[in-house]
Design an enzyme around this catalytic site. Structure first.
Site, PDB file in Angstrom:
ATOM      1  N   SER A 107      -9.450   0.611   3.040  1.00  0.00           N
ATOM      2  CA  SER A 107      -8.679   1.531   2.230  1.00  0.00           C
ATOM      3  C   SER A 107      -7.507   0.865   1.519  1.00  0.00           C
ATOM      4  O   SER A 107      -6.875   1.475   0.682  1.00  0.00           O
ATOM      5  CB  SER A 107      -8.133   2.666   3.108  1.00  0.00           C
ATOM      6  N   SER A 161      -9.597  -1.735   7.243  1.00  0.00           N
ATOM      7  CA  SER A 161      -9.058  -1.472   5.905  1.00  0.00           C
ATOM      8  C   SER A 161      -8.259  -2.608   5.287  1.00  0.00           C
ATOM      9  O   SER A 161      -7.906  -2.535   4.106  1.00  0.00           O
ATOM     10  CB  SER A 161      -8.217  -0.199   5.925  1.00  0.00           C
ATOM     11  N   LYS A 212       0.859  -1.197   0.000  1.00  0.00           N
ATOM     12  CA  LYS A 212       0.000   0.000   0.000  1.00  0.00           C
ATOM     13  C   LYS A 212       0.885   1.233   0.000  1.00  0.00           C
ATOM     14  O   LYS A 212       1.926   1.240   0.683  1.00  0.00           O
ATOM     15  CB  LYS A 212      -0.858  -0.064   1.266  1.00  0.00           C
TER      16      LYS A 212
END
Lengths: 464, 60
Positions: free
Chosen positions: A151, A175, A75
């Protein structure tokens, strides 16, 4: 040879070179990522250099690590040497490149894995859909019209599509677990403070966790073990010595007391989300239910703390400032900015009340874990919604999609419990996830249960 | 909270914290604060025993 452990074994045995594996991953990304939008950067050049080094080590008879030659991506809130850490924000694009890798990135590289890039996410990790206004939405590989979840949406979608077998993400209120469920892969949120967050852009300090996505339980366990350990760079990282879970995976699970989460966790979900939990329970012959008290209030308190801590981290960019420094509210995604501004206005008494409730709730949940070892609950109330979808109807009531995707994940990260979201594949339907929840530092229990479910064929994460 | 004006609270707190809340996104901030207020009420109305303290470092 789709999973990380198989790839590493083949590389170590010389059946395939790390360079060949890396080139194949880069080719898959080039072919598919224009549709999926998982990656914000592909580090092809350094990846091939690193892969060549792994091959040289093998040629010299050295052990290149348990993840030798396995392509992975993170990420884009993990620092990567030479890349600017975006954290999903346009503002951060102006920052200098990171001068060293995040600890987690460094540890996977030490284990022989090859970093191939950075992955898309919600701005500042504040969201459940990865519809990033600066870098575009990540699409769900099961249906390109739908969200990948967030996310850590890029992290989940990249694994589901088979671009790479391993990724890392972060989980504040769900997330990792939400996108893992919506994309049909495994996603582990370890115990709070168990894995180092050094070099990771924070969102809400007292909730933020990092963790892996993969397509098998063995891969998840391998990465978790590689990431464990004390870290001087992260003051909240536990001093607890590593407790390896990989050697425990095949142990019999008949001694593990398992129950289904009742009450709060059975309401406000589409019937198929509850059916997914029942499928797991049936496979394990589980009929017991357990109540986690005041879970709805735990979610509310998590909301208050997240809003307050998240806003506090970004106050400088939201304040009036004299030249040459300028405030940047116009450069946030409007939804993120309005939430941060509102969060900055929360009175301290509300924040402190939420923190006190947190301790009360933790003590009640500790009592629950005196009678049960693993709890089952849905990960999300629905399967992947359409990109742009604002409203869903649950229990006959119209509610907002975005915040409610975390309905069942927030009350668990609120006290830092370890949770694995396992993927339930469904014929002619989108995948769903089921949460396996344990007491703090009991990751081995949930991974053992997941491994047993995998053997039974109940949970799986095939490439889409 | 009877008689509580969220818009006025947002204005005053933004002034105190030196936050820039432009006219074009003030409504969004007020709407978000109203939502936070309703959610916080769930927690604020819960009778937590007095001996439950806030720890400076949270441990799970």
């Amino acid at each position: 040879m789709n999973d990380a452990v198989s790839i590493a074994t083949a590389v170590r045995e010389g059946k395939v070179s790390a360079v060949e594996v890396t080139k194949a991953a880069i080719a898959r990304i080039a072919a598919q990522d224009n549709q999926l939008n998982c990656f914000t950067a592909v580090t092809a050049e350094t990846a091939l250099t690193d892969a060549a080094r792994i091959d040289r080590e093998i040629a010299q008879g050295n052990h290149p690590g348990i993840l030798a030659g396995v392509p992975f991506a993170v990420k884009n809130l993990f620092d990567i040497t030479g890349l600017t850490t975006l954290a999903g924000s346009k503002i951060n694009a102006e920052n200098p490149a990171a001068s060293q890798d995040a600890t987690a990135v460094a540890k996977l590289k030490q284990a022989g894995a090859v970093l191939v890039g950075a992955l898309n996410m919600d701005e500042y990790a504040y969201g459940f859909v990865t519809e990033n206004s600066h870098y575009g939405a990540t699409h769900n590989p099961h249906d390109l019209q739908r969200v990948a979840g967030g996310s850590s949406g890029g992290s989940a979608a990249a694994v589901a599509a088979g671009l790479v077998p391993l990724t890392l993400g972060s989980d504040t209120n769900g997330s990792i677990r939400v996108p893992a469920a919506l994309c049909g892969v495994f996603g582990l949120k370890p115990t709070y403070s168990r894995l180092s967050r050094a070099g990771v852009a924070l969102f809400s300090s007292s909730f933020d966790h990092i963790g892996p996505f993969a397509r098998s339980v063995q891969d998840i366990a391998t990465v978790f073990d590689a990431l464990q350990g004390e870290d001087d760079r992260d003051p909240i990282c536990t001093k607890r010595p590593p407790e390896l879970v990989l050697p425990q995976l095949k142990q019999d699970i008949s001694d593990i007391r398992i129950a289904i989460a009742a009450d709060y966790f059975t309401k406000g979900a589409e019937p198929e989300a509850l059916a997914a939990v029942q499928k797991v329970a049936d496979a394990l012959n589980i009929t017991e239910y357990v109540t986690i008290p005041e879970a709805h209030r735990a979610r509310a308190a998590a909301f208050v703390i997240t809003a307050s801590e998240g806003a506090n981290l970004h106050l400088d960019k939201l304040r009036r400032q004299s030249p040459p420094k300028v405030s940047r509210p116009q450069d946030f995604d409007s939804a993120t900015r309005d939430r941060f501004l509102a969060g900055a206005l929360i009175p301290s008494s509300w924040y402190l009340q939420a923190q006190r409730f947190r301790k009360w709730y933790r003590d009640r949940v500790r009592e629950v874990f005196q009678n049960v070892d693993v709890i089952l609950a849905p990960t999300t109330p629905i399967s992947a919604p359409l990109i742009g979808q604002q409203i869903m109807i649950l229990d006959g009531e119209e509610i907002l999609v975005r915040p409610h995707l975390g309905l069942f994940t927030q009350p668990l990260s609120f006290i830092g419990l370890p949770v694995l979201s396992v993927p339930i594949q469904r014929q002619n339907a989108l995948p769903l996830g089921v949460q396996l929840i344990a007491a703090p530092y009991k990751e081995a229990l949930i991974l053992r249960v997941a491994a047993a479910l995998e053997v039974k064929g109940v949970v799986s994460a095939p490439i889409v | 909270m009877e008689g509580f004006n969220v818009g006025e609270y947002v204005n005053q707190m933004a002034l105190l914290l030196d936050l820039e809340i432009r006219d074009e996104y003030r409504d969004g901030v007020v709407e978000n604060f109203e939502r936070i207020s309703a959610i916080a009420n769930l927690v604020n109305s819960f009778p937590i025993p007095e001996d439950i303290e806030v720890a400076p470092v949270f441990e799970p």
